[in-house]
Design a protein around this motif. Structure first.
Motif, PDB file in Angstrom:
ATOM      1  N   ALA A   1       0.809  -1.294   0.051  1.00 24.53           N
ATOM      2  CA  ALA A   1       0.093   0.018   0.034  1.00 24.53           C
ATOM      3  C   ALA A   1       0.902   1.152   0.049  1.00 24.53           C
ATOM      4  O   ALA A   1       0.606   2.217  -0.543  1.00 24.53           O
ATOM      5  N   PHE A   2       1.841   1.092   0.535  1.00 23.09           N
ATOM      6  CA  PHE A   2       2.950   2.400   0.654  1.00 23.09           C
ATOM      7  C   PHE A   2       3.523   2.637  -0.730  1.00 23.09           C
ATOM      8  O   PHE A   2       3.798   3.646  -0.985  1.00 23.09           O
ATOM      9  N   ALA A   3       3.338   1.799  -1.646  1.00 26.11           N
ATOM     10  CA  ALA A   3       3.917   1.999  -3.217  1.00 26.11           C
ATOM     11  C   ALA A   3       2.867   2.872  -3.790  1.00 26.11           C
ATOM     12  O   ALA A   3       3.153   3.340  -4.753  1.00 26.11           O
ATOM     13  N   GLU A   4       1.657   3.014  -3.306  1.00 25.37           N
ATOM     14  CA  GLU A   4       0.373   3.757  -3.732  1.00 25.37           C
ATOM     15  C   GLU A   4       0.162   5.066  -3.032  1.00 25.37           C
ATOM     16  O   GLU A   4      -0.320   5.954  -3.425  1.00 25.37           O
ATOM     17  N   GLN A   5       0.508   5.083  -1.638  1.00 26.84           N
ATOM     18  CA  GLN A   5      -0.143   6.166  -0.958  1.00 26.84           C
ATOM     19  C   GLN A   5       0.865   6.299   0.230  1.00 26.84           C
ATOM     20  O   GLN A   5       1.611   5.505   0.876  1.00 26.84           O
ATOM     21  N   PRO A   6       1.218   7.745   0.578  1.00 26.95           N
ATOM     22  CA  PRO A   6       2.305   7.754   1.688  1.00 26.95           C
ATOM     23  C   PRO A   6       1.615   7.567   2.960  1.00 26.95           C
ATOM     24  O   PRO A   6       2.205   7.504   3.848  1.00 26.95           O
ATOM     25  N   VAL A   7       0.297   7.672   3.062  1.00 26.97           N
ATOM     26  CA  VAL A   7      -0.561   7.252   4.374  1.00 26.97           C
ATOM     27  C   VAL A   7      -1.159   5.989   4.400  1.00 26.97           C
ATOM     28  O   VAL A   7      -2.097   5.725   3.312  1.00 26.97           O
ATOM     29  N   VAL A   8      -0.841   4.940   5.170  1.00 22.99           N
ATOM     30  CA  VAL A   8      -1.371   3.802   5.405  1.00 22.99           C
ATOM     31  C   VAL A   8      -1.655   3.741   6.965  1.00 22.99           C
ATOM     32  O   VAL A   8      -1.115   3.803   7.702  1.00 22.99           O
ATOM     33  N   ALA A   9      -2.975   3.089   7.034  1.00 21.44           N
ATOM     34  CA  ALA A   9      -3.180   2.909   8.234  1.00 21.44           C
ATOM     35  C   ALA A   9      -3.736   1.473   8.633  1.00 21.44           C
ATOM     36  O   ALA A   9      -4.454   0.899   7.531  1.00 21.44           O
ATOM     37  N   LEU A  10      -3.592   0.947   9.848  1.00 23.78           N
ATOM     38  CA  LEU A  10      -3.931  -0.343  10.212  1.00 23.78           C
ATOM     39  C   LEU A  10      -5.206  -0.084  11.043  1.00 23.78           C
ATOM     40  O   LEU A  10      -5.101   0.124  12.134  1.00 23.78           O
ATOM     41  N   ALA A  11      -6.400  -0.578  10.582  1.00 20.74           N
ATOM     42  CA  ALA A  11      -7.530  -0.192  11.252  1.00 20.74           C
ATOM     43  C   ALA A  11      -8.123  -0.944  12.676  1.00 20.74           C
ATOM     44  O   ALA A  11      -8.630  -0.458  13.554  1.00 20.74           O
ATOM     45  N   GLN A  12      -7.485  -2.220  12.696  1.00 22.72           N
ATOM     46  CA  GLN A  12      -8.029  -3.067  13.680  1.00 22.72           C
ATOM     47  C   GLN A  12      -6.727  -2.972  14.813  1.00 22.72           C
ATOM     48  O   GLN A  12      -5.856  -2.827  14.460  1.00 22.72           O
ATOM     49  N   ALA A  13      -7.286  -3.115  16.138  1.00 20.58           N
ATOM     50  CA  ALA A  13      -6.063  -2.939  17.271  1.00 20.58           C
ATOM     51  C   ALA A  13      -5.149  -4.040  17.051  1.00 20.58           C
ATOM     52  O   ALA A  13      -3.958  -3.973  17.193  1.00 20.58           O
ATOM     53  N   SER A  14      -5.609  -5.277  16.642  1.00 17.69           N
ATOM     54  CA  SER A  14      -4.808  -6.476  16.494  1.00 17.69           C
ATOM     55  C   SER A  14      -3.819  -6.425  15.571  1.00 17.69           C
ATOM     56  O   SER A  14      -2.850  -7.123  15.626  1.00 17.69           O
ATOM     57  N   MET A  15      -4.127  -5.401  14.603  1.00 21.17           N
ATOM     58  CA  MET A  15      -3.116  -5.340  13.526  1.00 21.17           C
ATOM     59  C   MET A  15      -1.758  -4.635  14.015  1.00 21.17           C
ATOM     60  O   MET A  15      -0.794  -4.536  13.338  1.00 21.17           O
ATOM     61  N   ALA A  16      -1.920  -3.724  14.998  1.00 25.60           N
ATOM     62  CA  ALA A  16      -0.914  -2.573  15.260  1.00 25.60           C
ATOM     63  C   ALA A  16       0.573  -3.376  15.380  1.00 25.60           C
ATOM     64  O   ALA A  16       1.549  -2.510  15.163  1.00 25.60           O
ATOM     65  N   PRO A  17       0.912  -4.405  15.822  1.00 27.41           N
ATOM     66  CA  PRO A  17       2.135  -4.900  16.130  1.00 27.41           C
ATOM     67  C   PRO A  17       2.887  -5.160  14.729  1.00 27.41           C
ATOM     68  O   PRO A  17       3.969  -4.943  14.653  1.00 27.41           O
ATOM     69  N   ALA A  18       1.865  -5.146  13.635  1.00 23.44           N
ATOM     70  CA  ALA A  18       2.824  -5.435  12.422  1.00 23.44           C
ATOM     71  C   ALA A  18       3.469  -4.111  11.905  1.00 23.44           C
ATOM     72  O   ALA A  18       4.286  -4.324  10.953  1.00 23.44           O
ATOM     73  N   ALA A  19       3.235  -2.834  12.368  1.00 19.52           N
ATOM     74  CA  ALA A  19       3.707  -1.846  12.123  1.00 19.52           C
ATOM     75  C   ALA A  19       5.138  -2.017  12.112  1.00 19.52           C
ATOM     76  O   ALA A  19       5.934  -1.237  11.243  1.00 19.52           O
ATOM     77  N   ALA A  20       5.763  -2.542  13.251  1.00 22.29           N
ATOM     78  CA  ALA A  20       7.101  -2.815  13.393  1.00 22.29           C
ATOM     79  C   ALA A  20       7.985  -3.814  12.402  1.00 22.29           C
ATOM     80  O   ALA A  20       9.010  -3.441  12.270  1.00 22.29           O
ATOM     81  N   LEU A  21       7.167  -4.327  11.475  1.00 20.34           N
ATOM     82  CA  LEU A  21       7.572  -5.522  10.459  1.00 20.34           C
ATOM     83  C   LEU A  21       7.796  -4.515   9.012  1.00 20.34           C
ATOM     84  O   LEU A  21       8.307  -5.215   8.141  1.00 20.34           O
ATOM     85  N   CYS A  22       7.060  -3.350   9.014  1.00 15.49           N
ATOM     86  CA  CYS A  22       6.945  -2.873   7.616  1.00 15.49           C
ATOM     87  C   CYS A  22       8.393  -2.080   7.276  1.00 15.49           C
ATOM     88  O   CYS A  22       9.038  -1.878   8.102  1.00 15.49           O
ATOM     89  N   ARG A  23       8.501  -2.454   6.007  1.00 20.47           N
ATOM     90  CA  ARG A  23       9.847  -1.724   5.485  1.00 20.47           C
ATOM     91  C   ARG A  23       9.918  -0.677   4.612  1.00 20.47           C
ATOM     92  O   ARG A  23      10.921  -0.009   4.531  1.00 20.47           O
ATOM     93  N   HIS A  24       8.658  -0.270   4.115  1.00 22.41           N
ATOM     94  CA  HIS A  24       8.549   1.023   3.323  1.00 22.41           C
ATOM     95  C   HIS A  24       7.657   2.003   3.707  1.00 22.41           C
ATOM     96  O   HIS A  24       7.605   2.984   3.030  1.00 22.41           O
ATOM     97  N   GLY A  25       7.521   2.270   5.168  1.00 22.59           N
ATOM     98  CA  GLY A  25       6.803   3.049   5.937  1.00 22.59           C
ATOM     99  C   GLY A  25       6.328   2.705   7.083  1.00 22.59           C
ATOM    100  O   GLY A  25       6.226   1.509   7.520  1.00 22.59           O
ATOM    101  N   VAL A  26       5.910   3.729   8.005  1.00 18.35           N
ATOM    102  CA  VAL A  26       5.150   3.355   9.307  1.00 18.35           C
ATOM    103  C   VAL A  26       3.840   3.686   9.372  1.00 18.35           C
ATOM    104  O   VAL A  26       3.503   4.852   9.154  1.00 18.35           O
ATOM    105  N   PRO A  27       3.028   2.728   9.092  1.00 17.19           N
ATOM    106  CA  PRO A  27       1.598   2.785   9.245  1.00 17.19           C
ATOM    107  C   PRO A  27       1.168   3.466  10.295  1.00 17.19           C
ATOM    108  O   PRO A  27       1.666   3.241  11.370  1.00 17.19           O
ATOM    109  N   LEU A  28      -0.029   4.058  10.336  1.00 17.95           N
ATOM    110  CA  LEU A  28      -0.914   4.683  11.641  1.00 17.95           C
ATOM    111  C   LEU A  28      -1.216   3.608  12.037  1.00 17.95           C
ATOM    112  O   LEU A  28      -1.679   2.516  11.347  1.00 17.95           O
ATOM    113  N   THR A  29      -1.361   3.292  13.468  1.00 14.00           N
ATOM    114  CA  THR A  29      -2.197   2.236  14.084  1.00 14.00           C
ATOM    115  C   THR A  29      -3.414   2.872  15.064  1.00 14.00           C
ATOM    116  O   THR A  29      -3.109   3.943  15.526  1.00 14.00           O
TER     117      THR A  29
END
Length: 189
Positions: free
Chosen positions: A147-175
Motif C-alpha cells: 500500500a505504501f507503493a500507492e499512498q504515503p499514508v497507510v493505516a491499520l484499522a484494527q487494534a490486533s494489527m498494530a504490532p505489524a507496524a514494526a515489521l513494515c519496511r517501506h513506511g510506518v503505518p498509522l495504528t
C-alpha cells in the motif's frame, strides 16, 4: 485520566498498554463472545450492539471515557476507534486503510467514507483465528508495504494489527490504538 477499553481479543490488552500515555490508567474489559456472535451472524446485529452498549454503560460508571476497541462493534456510540483514525487520515490528506476481519470491512468503510480507500487483507483473519500470530502480522506488513507503493499514508484499522507496524519496511503505518489513545488523552504520540 481513567480509560476503560472494551476488547474482543485478549491480545489487544498488550497492544493498548504499550501505547498508553503517562498518567493514563487503563481498565481492560474482555468480551470475545460479542465478536464471536457478530462473526456467526455475519455482522453486528441490533441485539449484539445493545448488549455491547450495556457493557459500555456499566464501564462508564467508573471511567472518564470508554473506548470500544473492536471495529466490528464500534457502532454503539461514544468514541469510535475507526472514527478517530478516519479523522487523522483525513487530516493527513487521505490514504489507504487496511482491515483483516471481514465483519470489520463494512463498518470501517462506512466510517472512513468514499474518499479513503478501505481494503480487506485476504486470508489474514484466518491466520489470526488459527493462532498464527506471526503469519498474521507478516501478512499485514506485506499488505502495508504494498500500500505504501500507492499512498504515503497507510493505516491499520484494527487494534490486533498494530504490532505489524514494526515489521513494515517501506513506511510506518498509522495504528488505531496509538492514534485513538493520543486523541482521547490529548497526548502527542
Amino acid at each position: 485520566m481513567r480509560l476503560a477499553l472494551l476488547h474482543t481479543a485478549a491480545s489487544n490488552i498488550a497492544v493498548f498498554a504499550a501505547v498508553a500515555p503517562p498518567g493514563v490508567t487503563l481498565t481492560h474489559i474482555l468480551r470475545p463472545d460479542l465478536l464471536a456472535e457478530a462473526e456467526a451472524a455475519g455482522g453486528a446485529t441490533p441485539d449484539i450492539l445493545a448488549r455491547t452498549a450495556a457493557v459500555v454503560a456499566e464501564a462508564a460508571r467508573s471511567a472518564d471515557a470508554v473506548l470500544v476497541t473492536c471495529t466490528t462493534l464500534g457502532a454503539v456510540g461514544g468514541p469510535r476507534l475507526d472514527a478517530i483514525l478516519a479523522a487523522e487520515i483525513t487530516r493527513r490528506g487521505g490514504g489507504i486503510v487496511l482491515c483483516t476481519a471481514p465483519t470489520t470491512l463494512a463498518p470501517t468503510r462506512a466510517v472512513m467514507g468514499p474518499r479513503i480507500d478501505t481494503r480487506l487483507i485476504p486470508g489474514a483473519w484466518a491466520l489470526f483465528q488459527a493462532g498464527d500470530h506471526a503469519g498474521y502480522l507478516a501478512t499485514i506488513a506485506a499488505a502495508a508495504d504494498a500500500a505504501f507503493a500507492e499512498q504515503p499514508v497507510v493505516a491499520l484499522a484494527q487494534a490486533s494489527m498494530a504490532p505489524a507496524a514494526a515489521l513494515c519496511r517501506h513506511g510506518v503505518p498509522l495504528t488505531a490504538p496509538a492514534v485513538a489513545l493520543a486523541h482521547m488523552t490529548g497526548a502527542a504520540k
